[in-house]
Enzyme design. Structure first.
Site, PDB file in Angstrom:
ATOM      1  N   TRP A  61       1.627   5.528  -1.924  1.00 24.67           N
ATOM      2  CA  TRP A  61       1.566   6.419  -3.201  1.00 24.67           C
ATOM      3  C   TRP A  61       3.072   6.198  -3.955  1.00 24.67           C
ATOM      4  CZ3 TRP A  61      -2.682  10.439  -3.910  1.00 24.67           C
ATOM      5  CH2 TRP A  61      -3.625  10.079  -3.024  1.00 24.67           C
ATOM      6  N   TYR A 107       0.948  -1.155   0.030  1.00 18.12           N
ATOM      7  CA  TYR A 107      -0.026  -0.146  -0.027  1.00 18.12           C
ATOM      8  C   TYR A 107       0.871   1.217   0.161  1.00 18.12           C
ATOM      9  CZ  TYR A 107      -3.330   3.502   1.580  1.00 18.12           C
ATOM     10  OH  TYR A 107      -4.286   4.528   1.642  1.00 18.12           O
TER      11      TYR A 107
END
Length: 749
Positions: A116, A114
């Site tokens: 960005w 997980y």
């Protein structure tokens, strides 16, 4: 002097920039000429691409290299690393994958990964990792997000889908039609500097100013005054943290008791209101949920609650619910109750009114934009069915074979032997980091793709150095933003760093799956293929995109946005029989019989107030409530080592905002180094005294790189997630509960 528009373009999740270089180094990032409110975050790259924290070659943890998989996992984060060649790294990883899959099966590989990473459509780290592992036979995945997992799970039960998070009524509709915007959790423009997949122009700040000029009034319901920009002149209501549900229930009681509800709307578009009304009046439990009842819980005057309810009923009201509201114990209740309030007012589906989930959370929410279906990198099929809710990683590592409840079903945790992370950092996102670190010692192997020595890379066994967006070509192609941009490589990769695609391709070659993974395309061929597929899809939606070679010459293109302002659920309101919701009843479910059937005590069948795990209503006299919100100078923990983030430090530590009265009680002055602590851990911060925070509350932004002292587990940089409880919001959503946290503070001598 060089014309700025002649400089090459690149894109990040926080915006687009023209990049200036000199002698192979990035010297400045200039805002994209189309952006009216650019983010400064990009400046964090200046000086760090070849800095001391850069990973320039494949590295292996010394104990793991000497003793093999499973050796001295407790030394992760403390052990030294040994540099090896790419050929050696590829062989090591390929051999370990073969061993683990043959001995333990593919479900023993956890690749939730997980986070960005690049805003580019092709160089999406998690996409490449998942495609690679799916070719290999699959992996255990994670579901939902740390941002608002509880909201993502509850909304399908209440409204029929989580897509309403991004389907919010547009800013233009609010500007033209709204009278009052009540922002539970605020409208933090610093958060809206971000947009998943990249963004061309920041809209939230300018839109809020346009709304103010058009006469829209604002109410900021948050312990932090800065959660709504000062120029909006918002009324500031500062309840105790984690009591928003009680406040909304008290507002609902006022609306019901004073005859301010829209009964016709409730009868036609909702189910279960009468049962909920019996809860409000106390018929079901003997406790009327009056404004006075709510006042005792949330710490606001009862008359303030009554006044707000009446004000909401006087005109067109938009109820805005911050994503942060879901990141607290029983966080599902806040999205559910906000929807119920909007339904009681009868304004759902009307221009400028109703409810919205996350105005100010990201640039996307409220943005006027087309909605094309763009092509992503195909990930293939995952043959492994095991998964975990994203915030339950420590539970998984501690309890192999154990069970967890989630959204009405019971599942088992896998026996995790190998973790692979690319494009994220669990030592930022997760809670109770000291507990995570202990559990992190259990897997036999941890592989990490990263570009700098952050806390995740330091807790790996094998580190594969990857490039940054500035060191590769890509394309920004987000279905949530109207801008399409060519991202140009502006500097060479540092040292031996490789693109994630080339990293996985090299390992795939040793496993005999290179062709299946790469489809025999190079990077440029993949970028062109993704664009052409997206262009064809856009054409079917009556959206015209230029030919690829034309886009490469012009650098960017803006798709036309719809002329009519978007109104969420307008079709449902116009004809609920023709456009029913995807709930069991086809209507808004104020009471959910399906949730009730799960029998969860921590999430019953209608919205309910339940005491949080930790809150000021049950605090000892010297405890404060910690708010660990998003930072203003970086995206999560990205670029924490950069000049922009470091310039914000107080005495080299993450700032902690404290009310002057709380500081005075503890002998703390502005600029002091303080220790913030509880039974889970401690961190060092720099004190900032301000009356823009509710007394009894301390605020420390997330994102400081976790740097624990080996003897005390105290984080020297000031990461607040060493303090936050690692507990699911409920058995329904199992989201994180970072905002339900009590701490103590003391001045450090």
């Amino acid at each position: 002097m060089t014309d700025i528009t002649d400089l090459p373009l690149t894109s990040f999740h926080w915006g687009c920039y023209r990049v200036e270089t000199q002698d192979g180094e990035v010297t400045a990032l200039h805002p994209f000429e189309e952006d009216p409110d650019p983010s400064p975050i990009g400046q964090g790259y200046v000086g760090v691409l070849n800095g001391p924290d850069r990973i320039t070659a494949p590295m292996v943890r010394k104990s793991w290299l000497d003793g093999g998989p499973g050796t001295a996992g407790d030394l992760r984060g403390r052990d030294g690393f040994v540099e090896i060649s790419w050929e050696e790294a590829e062989q090591l990883v390929a051999a370990e994958l073969t061993r683990v899959t043959k001995t333990h099966g593919n479900e023993s590989i956890f690749a939730g990964s997980y986070g960005w990473a690049s805003a580019g459509r092709f160089h999406h780290a998690q996409g490449h990792l998942k495609r690679f592992l799916n070719v290999l036979g699959g992996f255990t995945k994670s579901v939902n997000t740390y941002s608002l997992a509880a909201g993502e799970v509850i909304l399908p039960h209440v409204l029929g889908g989580a897509e309403f998070i991004y389907d919010a009524t547009s800013w233009q509709s609010i500007i033209e039609n709204c009278d009052l915007m009540v922002a539970f959790g605020g409208l933090p423009v610093k958060n809206a500097m971000i947009g998943q997949g990249g963004l061309g122009a920041h809209r939230t700040g300018p839109a809020l100013l346009e709304a103010k000029a058009a006469g829209v009034e604002f109410v900021n319901v948050s312990p932090l005054r800065s959660d709504v920009m000062e120029t909006l002149g918002a009324d500031w209501l500062a309840p105790r943290p984690s009591t928003d549900a009680a406040l909304m229930i008290g507002l609902a009681h006022v609306l019901l008791g004073e005859g301010l509800i829209d009964r016709a709307f409730l009868d036609r578009y909702t189910v279960g209101f009468d049962h909920f009304a019996a809860y409000l009046t106390g018929e079901t439990d003997g406790i009327p949920k009056t404004a006075d009842w709510a006042s005792d819980i949330c710490g606001l005057p009862a008359e303030t609650i009554r006044d707000l309810a009446r004000r909401m009923a006087q005109g067109r009201t938009m109820i805005s619910l911050a994503w942060a509201l879901t990141r607290q114990d029983h966080g599902e209740q806040n999205f559910w109750l906000g929807t119920v309030l909007a339904a009681m007012l009868g304004q759902i589906g009307l221009p400028g009114g109703g409810v919205g989930f996350g105005y100010g959370a990201v640039n996307t929410v409220g943005l006027e934009r087309p909605s094309p279906r763009f092509q992503a990198l195909p990930q293939g099929r995952n043959k492994v069915k095991t998964f975990i809710p994203v915030a339950r990683i420590t539970d998984m590592l501690e309890n192999p074979g154990g069970y967890f409840d989630y959204n009405g079903k019971r599942y088992n945790f896998p026996d995790t032997r190998l973790i692979w992370w690319a494009g994220g950092n669990p030592f930022h996102h997760h809670q109770d980091l000291n507990r995570l670190r202990r559990a992190w010692a259990r897997p036999e192997t941890v592989i990490v793709n990263d570009w700098c020595w952050n806390s995740l890379a330091q807790h790996a066994d094998i580190v594969l150095p990857c490039t940054t967006p500035l060191e590769r070509n890509d394309i920004t192609l987000s279905p949530r933003d109207p801008y399409v941009l060519m991202m140009e490589k502006v500097v060479d990769p540092a040292g031996q760093a490789r693109d994630d695609y080339d990293i996985f391709r090299g390992i795939a070659r040793h496993l005999g799956i290179e062709s299946a993974y790469s489809q025999d395309r190079d990077t440029d061929s993949w970028i062109r293929w993704l664009y052409e597929k997206s262009r064809q899809s856009a054409t079917r939606a009556d959206i015209e995109l230029p030919p690829f070679d034309t886009l490469r010459q012009t650098g960017w293109h803006k798709m036309p946005v719809p002329q009519a302002p978007h109104v969420m659920l307008s079709k449902f309101r116009a004809d609920p029989e023709l456009h029913p919701l995807r709930t069991p009843s086809g209507k808004i479910e104020i009471v959910s019989e399906k949730i009730a059937s799960f029998g969860y005590a921590d999430c019953p069948g209608h919205p309910t107030w339940m005491d949080p795990l930790e809150w000021l209503g049950a605090a000892q006299s010297d405890q404060l409530h910690l708010i660990s919100n998003q930072p203003k100078n970086k995206l999560h923990s990205q670029l924490d080592h950069g000049p922009l983030s470091q310039a914000d430090r107080v005495a080299h530590h993450e700032p902690a905002m404290i009310h002057p009265s709380d500081a005075a009680d503890r002998g703390i002055q502005d600029g002091d180094v303080i220790r913030v602590f509880n039974d889970r851990g401690a961190c060092l911060c720099g004190a900032i005294l301000s009356d823009a925070i509710r007394p009894g509350v301390v605020q420390v932004s997330t994102g400081a790189w976790y740097r624990p002292d080996e003897e005390t587990n105290l984080c020297r940089n000031g990461n607040p997630n060493v303090l936050c409880a690692d507990k699911g919001t409920s058995k329904l959503g199992q989201g994180p509960t970072a905002h339900s946290c009590l701490v103590r503070i003391e001045r450090l001598e």
